[in-house]
Design a protein around this motif. Structure first.
Motif, mmCIF file in Angstrom:
data_model
loop_
_atom_site.group_PDB
_atom_site.id
_atom_site.type_symbol
_atom_site.label_atom_id
_atom_site.label_comp_id
_atom_site.label_asym_id
_atom_site.label_seq_id
_atom_site.Cartn_x
_atom_site.Cartn_y
_atom_site.Cartn_z
ATOM 1 N N ASP A 188 0.810 -1.149 -0.280
ATOM 2 C CA ASP A 188 0.081 0.133 0.043
ATOM 3 C C ASP A 188 0.779 1.246 0.010
ATOM 4 N N SER A 189 0.359 2.398 -0.655
ATOM 5 C CA SER A 189 1.213 3.520 -1.119
ATOM 6 C C SER A 189 1.430 4.239 0.514
ATOM 7 N N LYS A 190 0.536 4.176 1.514
ATOM 8 C CA LYS A 190 0.596 4.840 2.705
ATOM 9 C C LYS A 190 1.543 4.128 3.786
ATOM 10 N N SER A 191 2.339 2.882 3.353
ATOM 11 C CA SER A 191 3.060 2.227 4.032
ATOM 12 C C SER A 191 4.478 2.780 4.092
ATOM 13 N N PRO A 192 4.913 2.840 5.273
ATOM 14 C CA PRO A 192 4.967 2.276 6.568
ATOM 15 C C PRO A 192 3.933 3.491 7.570
ATOM 16 N N ARG A 193 2.988 3.001 8.325
ATOM 17 C CA ARG A 193 2.503 3.860 9.113
ATOM 18 C C ARG A 193 2.774 3.405 10.725
ATOM 19 N N LYS A 194 2.553 4.349 11.486
ATOM 20 C CA LYS A 194 2.903 3.953 12.975
ATOM 21 C C LYS A 194 1.704 2.966 13.468
ATOM 22 N N ILE A 195 2.174 1.899 14.237
ATOM 23 C CA ILE A 195 1.391 0.924 14.818
ATOM 24 C C ILE A 195 0.197 1.631 15.598
ATOM 25 N N LYS A 196 0.631 2.422 16.523
ATOM 26 C CA LYS A 196 -0.442 3.030 17.384
ATOM 27 C C LYS A 196 -1.560 3.734 16.564
ATOM 28 N N ASP A 197 -1.199 4.192 15.267
ATOM 29 C CA ASP A 197 -2.309 5.060 14.456
ATOM 30 C C ASP A 197 -3.134 3.984 13.782
ATOM 31 N N GLY A 198 -2.724 2.855 13.517
ATOM 32 C CA GLY A 198 -3.583 1.765 12.881
ATOM 33 C C GLY A 198 -3.972 0.743 13.689
ATOM 34 N N PHE A 199 -3.613 0.573 14.688
ATOM 35 C CA PHE A 199 -4.214 -0.162 15.890
ATOM 36 C C PHE A 199 -4.133 0.516 17.090
ATOM 37 N N PRO A 200 -5.170 1.397 17.508
ATOM 38 C CA PRO A 200 -5.172 2.022 18.665
ATOM 39 C C PRO A 200 -5.060 1.326 19.818
ATOM 40 N N GLY A 201 -4.333 1.499 20.839
ATOM 41 C CA GLY A 201 -4.142 0.634 22.167
ATOM 42 C C GLY A 201 -2.987 -0.147 21.975
ATOM 43 N N ILE A 202 -2.345 -0.278 20.910
ATOM 44 C CA ILE A 202 -1.328 -1.370 20.767
ATOM 45 C C ILE A 202 -0.015 -0.479 20.711
ATOM 46 N N GLU A 203 0.592 -0.515 22.033
ATOM 47 C CA GLU A 203 1.724 0.646 22.283
ATOM 48 C C GLU A 203 2.940 0.130 22.252
ATOM 49 N N LYS A 204 3.072 -1.316 22.385
ATOM 50 C CA LYS A 204 4.390 -2.097 22.712
ATOM 51 C C LYS A 204 4.737 -2.516 21.237
#
Length: 488
Positions: free
Chosen positions: A429-445
Protein backbone atom coordinates in the motif's frame (compact mmCIF):
# COMPACT_ATOMS: atom_id res chain seq x y z
CA UNK A 1 3.76 0.66 -34.64
CA UNK A 2 6.01 -2.30 -33.73
CA UNK A 3 9.60 -1.28 -32.86
CA UNK A 4 12.17 -2.19 -35.52
CA UNK A 5 14.27 -4.18 -33.06
CA UNK A 6 11.39 -6.59 -32.36
CA UNK A 7 10.95 -7.24 -36.09
CA UNK A 8 14.68 -7.87 -36.55
CA UNK A 9 14.77 -10.11 -33.47
CA UNK A 10 11.80 -12.06 -34.80
CA UNK A 11 13.58 -12.64 -38.11
CA UNK A 12 16.74 -13.82 -36.38
CA UNK A 13 14.89 -16.24 -34.12
CA UNK A 14 12.85 -17.71 -36.97
CA UNK A 15 15.86 -18.45 -39.23
CA UNK A 16 16.56 -22.18 -39.48
CA UNK A 17 19.84 -23.55 -40.82
CA UNK A 18 18.49 -25.62 -43.74
CA UNK A 19 19.56 -25.72 -47.36
CA UNK A 20 16.51 -25.00 -49.51
CA UNK A 21 16.22 -25.96 -53.16
CA UNK A 22 15.00 -22.93 -55.16
CA UNK A 23 11.42 -23.36 -56.40
CA UNK A 24 9.66 -21.44 -59.11
CA UNK A 25 6.51 -20.48 -57.22
CA UNK A 26 4.83 -19.64 -60.50
CA UNK A 27 4.62 -23.40 -61.16
CA UNK A 28 2.02 -23.73 -58.42
CA UNK A 29 -1.09 -21.61 -58.09
CA UNK A 30 -2.74 -21.17 -54.67
CA UNK A 31 -5.24 -23.99 -55.27
CA UNK A 32 -3.20 -26.40 -57.38
CA UNK A 33 -1.88 -28.30 -54.37
CA UNK A 34 -5.34 -29.44 -53.26
CA UNK A 35 -6.29 -32.37 -55.52
CA UNK A 36 -2.88 -34.13 -55.56
CA UNK A 37 -2.63 -34.24 -51.76
CA UNK A 38 -6.08 -35.54 -50.77
CA UNK A 39 -6.18 -39.27 -50.02
CA UNK A 40 -8.89 -40.86 -52.17
CA UNK A 41 -10.35 -42.77 -49.24
CA UNK A 42 -10.79 -39.47 -47.37
CA UNK A 43 -12.69 -37.63 -50.11
CA UNK A 44 -16.07 -36.75 -48.64
CA UNK A 45 -14.71 -36.79 -45.10
CA UNK A 46 -12.56 -33.70 -45.55
CA UNK A 47 -14.37 -30.40 -46.04
CA UNK A 48 -13.24 -27.19 -47.72
CA UNK A 49 -12.75 -25.69 -44.24
CA UNK A 50 -10.53 -28.66 -43.35
CA UNK A 51 -8.41 -28.03 -46.43
CA UNK A 52 -8.03 -24.37 -45.49
CA UNK A 53 -7.03 -25.42 -41.99
CA UNK A 54 -4.54 -27.93 -43.42
CA UNK A 55 -2.88 -25.34 -45.64
CA UNK A 56 -2.62 -22.84 -42.78
CA UNK A 57 -1.21 -25.58 -40.52
CA UNK A 58 1.46 -26.61 -43.00
CA UNK A 59 2.36 -23.01 -43.78
CA UNK A 60 2.75 -22.20 -40.08
CA UNK A 61 4.52 -25.27 -38.73
CA UNK A 62 6.37 -26.75 -41.74
CA UNK A 63 7.25 -23.73 -43.87
CA UNK A 64 11.01 -24.50 -43.75
CA UNK A 65 10.90 -28.08 -45.03
CA UNK A 66 13.54 -28.38 -47.82
CA UNK A 67 12.58 -29.80 -51.22
CA UNK A 68 14.46 -32.85 -52.47
CA UNK A 69 13.69 -32.30 -56.15
CA UNK A 70 13.08 -29.13 -58.11
CA UNK A 71 9.73 -30.27 -59.55
CA UNK A 72 8.39 -31.79 -56.32
CA UNK A 73 5.03 -30.54 -55.08
CA UNK A 74 6.13 -28.44 -52.07
CA UNK A 75 2.90 -29.05 -50.16
CA UNK A 76 3.27 -32.81 -50.52
CA UNK A 77 6.81 -32.66 -49.14
CA UNK A 78 5.66 -30.62 -46.17
CA UNK A 79 2.78 -33.00 -45.46
CA UNK A 80 5.26 -35.90 -45.52
CA UNK A 81 7.43 -34.07 -43.00
CA UNK A 82 4.41 -33.49 -40.76
CA UNK A 83 3.30 -37.15 -41.03
CA UNK A 84 6.81 -38.32 -40.24
CA UNK A 85 7.02 -36.08 -37.19
CA UNK A 86 3.75 -37.45 -35.75
CA UNK A 87 4.58 -41.08 -36.68
CA UNK A 88 1.71 -41.29 -39.16
CA UNK A 89 1.64 -43.21 -42.44
CA UNK A 90 3.92 -41.08 -44.64
CA UNK A 91 2.08 -40.60 -47.93
CA UNK A 92 2.17 -36.86 -48.57
CA UNK A 93 -1.63 -37.05 -48.75
CA UNK A 94 -4.18 -35.63 -46.34
CA UNK A 95 -6.17 -38.46 -44.80
CA UNK A 96 -8.47 -38.63 -41.79
CA UNK A 97 -5.64 -39.41 -39.33
CA UNK A 98 -3.51 -36.52 -40.61
CA UNK A 99 -6.48 -34.15 -40.45
CA UNK A 100 -7.26 -35.24 -36.88
CA UNK A 101 -3.75 -34.22 -35.74
CA UNK A 102 -4.04 -30.88 -37.54
CA UNK A 103 -7.28 -30.10 -35.71
CA UNK A 104 -5.81 -30.67 -32.23
CA UNK A 105 -5.03 -27.63 -30.02
CA UNK A 106 -1.28 -27.12 -29.94
CA UNK A 107 1.74 -24.91 -29.39
CA UNK A 108 2.54 -22.20 -31.93
CA UNK A 109 6.24 -23.08 -32.31
CA UNK A 110 7.13 -24.98 -35.56
CA UNK A 111 7.95 -28.70 -35.27
CA UNK A 112 11.37 -30.30 -35.54
CA UNK A 113 12.67 -33.58 -34.10
CA UNK A 114 13.41 -35.63 -31.00
CA UNK A 115 14.17 -33.53 -27.85
CA UNK A 116 15.43 -30.92 -30.28
CA UNK A 117 16.82 -27.49 -29.62
CA UNK A 118 16.57 -24.21 -31.46
CA UNK A 119 19.23 -23.55 -34.15
CA UNK A 120 22.59 -23.02 -32.51
CA UNK A 121 21.24 -24.48 -29.23
CA UNK A 122 20.68 -21.11 -27.53
CA UNK A 123 20.44 -21.25 -23.76
CA UNK A 124 20.64 -18.92 -20.78
CA UNK A 125 24.23 -18.27 -19.80
CA UNK A 126 23.36 -18.03 -16.10
CA UNK A 127 21.61 -20.14 -13.52
CA UNK A 128 19.40 -17.45 -11.93
CA UNK A 129 16.67 -16.48 -14.40
CA UNK A 130 14.07 -13.81 -13.69
CA UNK A 131 10.48 -13.90 -14.88
CA UNK A 132 7.61 -11.45 -14.76
CA UNK A 133 3.89 -11.98 -15.39
CA UNK A 134 3.03 -8.74 -17.18
CA UNK A 135 -0.76 -9.20 -17.23
CA UNK A 136 -3.33 -11.81 -16.28
CA UNK A 137 -6.27 -13.65 -17.82
CA UNK A 138 -9.72 -13.02 -16.31
CA UNK A 139 -10.56 -16.73 -16.66
CA UNK A 140 -8.84 -17.70 -13.41
CA UNK A 141 -7.47 -15.81 -10.43
CA UNK A 142 -4.08 -14.09 -10.42
CA UNK A 143 -3.00 -16.47 -7.68
CA UNK A 144 -3.81 -19.47 -9.88
CA UNK A 145 -1.75 -18.01 -12.73
CA UNK A 146 1.16 -17.33 -10.36
CA UNK A 147 0.86 -20.85 -8.98
CA UNK A 148 0.74 -22.52 -12.42
CA UNK A 149 3.81 -20.65 -13.67
CA UNK A 150 5.77 -21.22 -10.45
CA UNK A 151 5.01 -24.95 -10.50
CA UNK A 152 6.02 -25.22 -14.17
CA UNK A 153 9.36 -23.52 -13.49
CA UNK A 154 9.89 -25.61 -10.37
CA UNK A 155 9.65 -28.76 -12.49
CA UNK A 156 12.29 -27.56 -14.96
CA UNK A 157 14.45 -26.44 -12.03
CA UNK A 158 14.33 -29.87 -10.40
CA UNK A 159 16.07 -31.37 -13.45
CA UNK A 160 18.72 -28.65 -13.84
CA UNK A 161 20.88 -26.21 -11.85
CA UNK A 162 18.51 -23.39 -12.90
CA UNK A 163 16.75 -21.16 -10.37
CA UNK A 164 13.93 -18.76 -11.13
CA UNK A 165 13.03 -15.50 -9.44
CA UNK A 166 9.72 -13.71 -10.00
CA UNK A 167 9.92 -9.92 -10.24
CA UNK A 168 6.99 -7.53 -10.37
CA UNK A 169 8.30 -4.56 -12.35
CA UNK A 170 10.87 -3.76 -15.02
CA UNK A 171 12.33 -6.17 -17.58
CA UNK A 172 12.76 -9.84 -16.75
CA UNK A 173 14.54 -12.54 -18.73
CA UNK A 174 11.17 -14.22 -19.36
CA UNK A 175 8.23 -11.85 -19.84
CA UNK A 176 4.89 -13.68 -19.65
CA UNK A 177 1.69 -12.16 -21.04
CA UNK A 178 -1.82 -12.87 -22.31
CA UNK A 179 -3.01 -11.42 -25.63
CA UNK A 180 -5.35 -12.17 -28.52
CA UNK A 181 -4.98 -11.98 -32.31
CA UNK A 182 -2.17 -9.60 -33.37
CA UNK A 183 -0.14 -8.64 -30.30
CA UNK A 184 3.05 -7.01 -31.53
CA UNK A 185 5.39 -9.87 -32.45
CA UNK A 186 4.31 -10.65 -36.05
CA UNK A 187 2.81 -14.00 -34.98
CA UNK A 188 -0.89 -13.31 -34.35
CA UNK A 189 -3.03 -15.79 -32.46
CA UNK A 190 -5.91 -17.50 -34.26
CA UNK A 191 -8.81 -17.37 -31.80
CA UNK A 192 -10.15 -20.23 -29.61
CA UNK A 193 -8.27 -23.56 -29.79
CA UNK A 194 -5.83 -23.96 -32.67
CA UNK A 195 -2.65 -22.32 -31.41
CA UNK A 196 -2.75 -21.99 -27.62
CA UNK A 197 0.52 -20.16 -26.92
CA UNK A 198 4.06 -19.61 -28.18
CA UNK A 199 7.45 -18.74 -26.75
CA UNK A 200 10.85 -17.55 -27.93
CA UNK A 201 14.23 -19.20 -27.46
CA UNK A 202 16.71 -17.68 -24.99
CA UNK A 203 18.32 -14.44 -26.20
CA UNK A 204 18.31 -10.73 -25.50
CA UNK A 205 15.15 -8.60 -25.82
CA UNK A 206 12.21 -10.76 -26.94
CA UNK A 207 14.08 -14.02 -26.29
CA UNK A 208 12.42 -16.12 -23.58
CA UNK A 209 9.16 -14.21 -23.79
CA UNK A 210 6.07 -16.39 -23.52
CA UNK A 211 2.63 -15.44 -24.87
CA UNK A 212 -0.71 -17.11 -24.08
CA UNK A 213 -3.75 -16.73 -26.33
CA UNK A 214 -6.38 -14.82 -24.33
CA UNK A 215 -9.11 -16.22 -26.59
CA UNK A 216 -8.67 -19.61 -24.93
CA UNK A 217 -10.69 -20.53 -21.85
CA UNK A 218 -7.94 -21.06 -19.29
CA UNK A 219 -8.42 -23.32 -16.29
CA UNK A 220 -6.33 -24.89 -13.53
CA UNK A 221 -8.91 -27.08 -11.83
CA UNK A 222 -9.59 -29.62 -14.57
CA UNK A 223 -12.91 -28.02 -15.49
CA UNK A 224 -13.83 -27.22 -19.10
CA UNK A 225 -11.07 -25.27 -20.77
CA UNK A 226 -7.33 -25.46 -21.43
CA UNK A 227 -5.02 -26.37 -18.56
CA UNK A 228 -2.73 -23.38 -18.05
CA UNK A 229 -0.18 -25.38 -16.07
CA UNK A 230 0.44 -27.91 -18.87
CA UNK A 231 0.69 -25.18 -21.50
CA UNK A 232 3.00 -23.10 -19.29
CA UNK A 233 5.25 -26.11 -18.65
CA UNK A 234 5.51 -26.72 -22.41
CA UNK A 235 6.05 -23.09 -23.43
CA UNK A 236 8.59 -22.40 -20.70
CA UNK A 237 10.52 -25.39 -22.06
CA UNK A 238 10.80 -23.38 -25.30
CA UNK A 239 11.81 -20.29 -23.30
CA UNK A 240 14.70 -22.37 -21.88
CA UNK A 241 15.84 -23.57 -25.32
CA UNK A 242 13.90 -26.76 -26.09
CA UNK A 243 11.99 -27.34 -29.31
CA UNK A 244 9.36 -30.01 -29.93
CA UNK A 245 9.68 -33.71 -29.18
CA UNK A 246 8.25 -36.52 -31.30
CA UNK A 247 7.54 -38.60 -28.21
CA UNK A 248 3.84 -38.37 -27.36
CA UNK A 249 4.63 -38.90 -23.67
CA UNK A 250 6.86 -35.81 -23.51
CA UNK A 251 5.57 -32.44 -22.33
CA UNK A 252 7.41 -30.96 -25.35
CA UNK A 253 5.16 -32.87 -27.79
CA UNK A 254 3.41 -30.20 -29.92
CA UNK A 255 -0.20 -31.00 -29.00
CA UNK A 256 -1.75 -30.75 -25.54
CA UNK A 257 -1.92 -33.86 -23.37
CA UNK A 258 -5.38 -35.43 -23.48
CA UNK A 259 -5.55 -35.69 -19.68
CA UNK A 260 -5.75 -32.05 -18.62
CA UNK A 261 -6.79 -32.81 -15.01
CA UNK A 262 -3.38 -33.02 -13.36
CA UNK A 263 -1.92 -32.07 -10.00
CA UNK A 264 0.95 -29.62 -10.69
CA UNK A 265 2.62 -30.47 -7.39
CA UNK A 266 2.94 -34.15 -8.39
CA UNK A 267 3.59 -33.85 -12.12
CA UNK A 268 6.85 -35.41 -13.39
CA UNK A 269 8.79 -34.80 -16.59
CA UNK A 270 9.17 -37.72 -19.00
CA UNK A 271 12.68 -39.00 -19.73
CA UNK A 272 12.80 -37.33 -23.16
CA UNK A 273 12.12 -33.91 -21.62
CA UNK A 274 14.76 -34.50 -18.96
CA UNK A 275 17.32 -35.60 -21.55
CA UNK A 276 16.64 -32.49 -23.60
CA UNK A 277 16.89 -29.94 -20.81
CA UNK A 278 19.95 -31.61 -19.27
CA UNK A 279 21.68 -31.62 -22.66
CA UNK A 280 21.51 -27.82 -22.42
CA UNK A 281 22.06 -27.18 -18.71
CA UNK A 282 23.51 -30.41 -17.22
CA UNK A 283 22.10 -32.18 -14.17
CA UNK A 284 21.21 -30.73 -10.83
CA UNK A 285 23.92 -31.27 -8.26
CA UNK A 286 22.57 -32.19 -4.82
CA UNK A 287 23.69 -29.88 -2.04
CA UNK A 288 25.25 -31.47 1.04
CA UNK A 289 23.18 -30.94 4.14
CA UNK A 290 24.15 -31.25 7.74
CA UNK A 291 22.21 -33.69 9.86
CA UNK A 292 19.65 -31.74 11.87
CA UNK A 293 20.58 -31.21 15.48
CA UNK A 294 18.19 -31.93 18.31
CA UNK A 295 16.85 -28.53 19.38
CA UNK A 296 16.26 -27.46 22.95
CA UNK A 297 12.46 -27.58 23.36
CA UNK A 298 11.03 -24.71 25.42
CA UNK A 299 8.55 -25.62 28.13
CA UNK A 300 5.22 -24.91 26.45
CA UNK A 301 3.33 -24.41 29.69
CA UNK A 302 5.80 -21.92 31.12
CA UNK A 303 3.86 -18.72 32.04
CA UNK A 304 6.80 -16.65 30.75
CA UNK A 305 6.70 -18.27 27.28
CA UNK A 306 7.01 -15.87 24.36
CA UNK A 307 6.27 -16.52 20.67
CA UNK A 308 8.55 -15.64 17.74
CA UNK A 309 5.67 -16.03 15.25
CA UNK A 310 2.17 -17.47 14.95
CA UNK A 311 0.23 -18.44 11.83
CA UNK A 312 -2.67 -20.53 10.65
CA UNK A 313 -2.07 -23.51 8.35
CA UNK A 314 -5.01 -25.38 6.84
CA UNK A 315 -7.13 -24.61 9.88
CA UNK A 316 -4.47 -25.50 12.44
CA UNK A 317 -2.47 -22.95 14.45
CA UNK A 318 1.35 -22.97 14.46
CA UNK A 319 3.26 -21.30 17.31
CA UNK A 320 7.01 -20.76 16.77
CA UNK A 321 9.64 -20.39 19.45
CA UNK A 322 13.40 -20.68 18.88
CA UNK A 323 14.03 -23.87 16.85
CA UNK A 324 10.67 -25.55 17.39
CA UNK A 325 6.99 -24.98 16.73
CA UNK A 326 3.80 -26.34 18.19
CA UNK A 327 0.85 -27.28 16.01
CA UNK A 328 -2.59 -27.00 17.58
CA UNK A 329 -4.90 -29.30 15.64
CA UNK A 330 -8.17 -27.63 14.60
CA UNK A 331 -10.16 -30.86 14.89
CA UNK A 332 -8.81 -32.61 17.97
CA UNK A 333 -7.37 -29.53 19.76
CA UNK A 334 -4.26 -31.63 20.50
CA UNK A 335 -0.83 -29.93 20.51
CA UNK A 336 2.15 -31.54 18.71
CA UNK A 337 5.79 -30.41 18.90
CA UNK A 338 8.06 -30.25 15.84
CA UNK A 339 11.67 -29.31 15.15
CA UNK A 340 11.75 -26.55 12.51
CA UNK A 341 14.86 -28.04 10.86
CA UNK A 342 13.27 -31.46 10.66
CA UNK A 343 10.29 -30.09 8.75
CA UNK A 344 12.10 -27.35 6.81
CA UNK A 345 15.84 -28.16 6.73
CA UNK A 346 18.27 -25.23 7.07
CA UNK A 347 15.53 -22.74 8.06
CA UNK A 348 16.54 -22.82 11.73
CA UNK A 349 14.09 -20.38 13.24
CA UNK A 350 11.32 -18.02 12.12
CA UNK A 351 10.89 -14.28 12.75
CA UNK A 352 7.38 -13.95 11.29
CA UNK A 353 4.80 -15.98 9.38
CA UNK A 354 1.36 -15.76 7.81
CA UNK A 355 -0.95 -17.94 5.72
CA UNK A 356 -2.25 -16.95 2.29
CA UNK A 357 -5.07 -19.49 2.17
CA UNK A 358 -6.12 -18.68 -1.42
CA UNK A 359 -2.90 -20.32 -2.61
CA UNK A 360 -2.60 -22.83 0.24
CA UNK A 361 0.73 -21.21 1.13
CA UNK A 362 2.34 -20.14 4.39
CA UNK A 363 5.10 -17.55 4.12
CA UNK A 364 7.96 -17.85 6.62
CA UNK A 365 10.31 -14.90 7.23
CA UNK A 366 13.82 -14.85 8.64
CA UNK A 367 16.10 -11.85 8.37
CA UNK A 368 15.85 -10.31 4.90
CA UNK A 369 14.58 -13.49 3.26
CA UNK A 370 11.33 -15.43 3.08
CA UNK A 371 10.22 -18.95 2.19
CA UNK A 372 6.89 -20.44 1.06
CA UNK A 373 5.53 -23.79 2.17
CA UNK A 374 2.38 -25.68 1.17
CA UNK A 375 1.54 -27.81 4.16
CA UNK A 376 4.91 -29.07 5.32
CA UNK A 377 6.38 -29.11 1.79
CA UNK A 378 8.71 -26.21 1.05
CA UNK A 379 8.04 -24.77 -2.40
CA UNK A 380 10.70 -24.45 -5.06
CA UNK A 381 12.57 -21.20 -5.68
CA UNK A 382 13.12 -20.03 -2.10
CA UNK A 383 14.45 -18.23 -0.18
CA UNK A 384 13.69 -14.90 -1.86
CA UNK A 385 14.47 -11.36 -0.69
CA UNK A 386 11.78 -9.49 1.25
CA UNK A 387 12.35 -6.59 -1.14
CA UNK A 388 10.03 -8.56 -3.48
CA UNK A 389 7.20 -7.40 -1.22
CA UNK A 390 8.31 -3.79 -1.59
CA UNK A 391 10.42 -3.38 1.54
CA UNK A 392 13.42 -1.07 1.31
CA UNK A 393 16.83 -2.63 1.87
CA UNK A 394 17.02 -0.80 5.19
CA UNK A 395 14.50 -3.27 6.69
CA UNK A 396 16.73 -5.95 8.17
CA UNK A 397 14.01 -8.18 9.63
CA UNK A 398 10.27 -8.41 10.13
CA UNK A 399 9.15 -8.63 13.76
CA UNK A 400 5.70 -10.09 13.09
CA UNK A 401 3.18 -10.68 10.30
CA UNK A 402 -0.48 -11.58 10.00
CA UNK A 403 -3.13 -11.87 7.28
CA UNK A 404 -6.40 -9.92 7.38
CA UNK A 405 -8.86 -12.09 5.46
CA UNK A 406 -11.54 -9.39 5.14
CA UNK A 407 -9.14 -7.05 3.35
CA UNK A 408 -6.99 -9.73 1.67
CA UNK A 409 -3.92 -7.96 3.05
CA UNK A 410 -0.78 -9.02 4.85
CA UNK A 411 0.30 -6.79 7.73
CA UNK A 412 4.01 -6.64 8.61
CA UNK A 413 5.29 -5.17 11.89
CA UNK A 414 8.76 -3.61 11.95
CA UNK A 415 9.74 -1.91 15.22
CA UNK A 416 7.05 0.78 15.89
CA UNK A 417 5.62 0.75 12.34
CA UNK A 418 3.55 -1.55 10.19
CA UNK A 419 3.41 -2.20 6.44
CA UNK A 420 0.35 -3.34 4.49
CA UNK A 421 0.70 -5.59 1.42
CA UNK A 422 -2.39 -5.81 -0.81
CA UNK A 423 -2.68 -9.31 -2.30
CA UNK A 424 -5.36 -8.14 -4.75
CA UNK A 425 -2.98 -5.58 -6.28
CA UNK A 426 0.14 -7.62 -5.50
CA UNK A 427 1.95 -4.60 -4.09
CA UNK A 428 2.57 -2.67 -0.89
CA UNK A 429 0.00 0.00 0.00
CA UNK A 430 1.20 3.49 -0.86
CA UNK A 431 0.66 4.74 2.73
CA UNK A 432 3.08 2.16 4.16
CA UNK A 433 4.68 2.34 6.61
CA UNK A 434 2.45 3.79 9.31
CA UNK A 435 2.75 4.00 13.07
CA UNK A 436 1.31 0.92 14.78
CA UNK A 437 -0.53 3.07 17.31
CA UNK A 438 -2.28 4.95 14.48
CA UNK A 439 -3.55 1.87 12.69
CA UNK A 440 -4.21 -0.22 15.80
CA UNK A 441 -5.10 2.17 18.67
CA UNK A 442 -4.19 0.65 22.03
CA UNK A 443 -1.24 -1.40 20.73
CA UNK A 444 1.60 0.63 22.21
CA UNK A 445 4.39 -1.94 22.48
CA UNK A 446 6.51 -3.68 19.89
CA UNK A 447 4.68 -6.62 18.24
CA UNK A 448 6.67 -9.87 18.36
CA UNK A 449 3.96 -12.17 16.97
CA UNK A 450 0.51 -11.57 15.51
CA UNK A 451 -2.34 -13.54 13.97
CA UNK A 452 -6.07 -13.45 13.31
CA UNK A 453 -8.34 -16.06 14.83
CA UNK A 454 -12.01 -15.97 13.86
CA UNK A 455 -13.04 -12.31 14.37
CA UNK A 456 -10.23 -11.17 16.67
CA UNK A 457 -6.59 -10.17 16.31
CA UNK A 458 -3.91 -11.26 18.74
CA UNK A 459 -0.68 -9.34 19.39
CA UNK A 460 2.14 -10.83 21.48
CA UNK A 461 4.91 -9.05 23.33
CA UNK A 462 6.97 -11.17 25.69
CA UNK A 463 4.71 -13.55 27.61
CA UNK A 464 1.66 -11.28 27.29
CA UNK A 465 -0.85 -11.27 24.48
CA UNK A 466 -3.55 -8.72 23.61
CA UNK A 467 -6.91 -9.80 22.23
CA UNK A 468 -8.08 -7.02 19.89
CA UNK A 469 -11.30 -6.14 18.04
CA UNK A 470 -10.34 -4.71 14.64
CA UNK A 471 -13.94 -3.71 13.93
CA UNK A 472 -14.15 -1.62 17.10
CA UNK A 473 -10.40 -0.83 17.20
CA UNK A 474 -10.41 -1.75 20.85
CA UNK A 475 -8.27 -3.84 23.21
CA UNK A 476 -10.54 -6.48 24.75
CA UNK A 477 -8.27 -8.24 27.24
CA UNK A 478 -4.74 -9.41 28.00
CA UNK A 479 -3.96 -13.13 28.24
CA UNK A 480 -0.82 -15.28 28.57
CA UNK A 481 0.65 -16.90 25.43
CA UNK A 482 0.92 -20.36 26.95
CA UNK A 483 -2.86 -20.68 27.37
CA UNK A 484 -3.14 -21.43 23.63
CA UNK A 485 -1.15 -24.62 24.18
CA UNK A 486 -3.64 -26.54 26.34
CA UNK A 487 -2.12 -25.31 29.55
CA UNK A 488 -4.28 -24.54 32.60
Amino acid sequence: MVPLWIFIQFLLIKVYEVELVPVDEALYGPDEWVEPVIEEASIGHITDNDLKTAQNYIDQFYSDVPLRKRMTNPMEEKIKAMQSFFSLNVTGKIDKETMAIMLKPRCGVPDVHRFSHFPGKPKWQKTMITYRIVNYTPDITKNEVDFAVAQALRIWSEATPLQFLQIFSGNADIMISFASKAHGDFIPFDGPLGVLAHAYAPSEDIGGDTHFDEDEQWTLSGKAGTNIFLVALHELGHALGLEHSQDQRAIMYPTLLDNSAVDPTKFKLYSDDIAGIQALYATKQPKPTDAPKNPVVPERCNPTLGFDAVTRMRGDLLFFRNEVFWRKNARTRSVDTFSINTVWPSLGRVDAAYEFAARDVVYLFKGQQYWATSGFKMLWGYPRPITNFGFPKSVEKIDAAMFLKEENKAIFFVEDKYWSFDHNKNKMDSKSPRKIKDGFPGIEKKVEAAFQNIDYLYFSNGADQIEYSSRRQLVLRTIANYRWLNCD
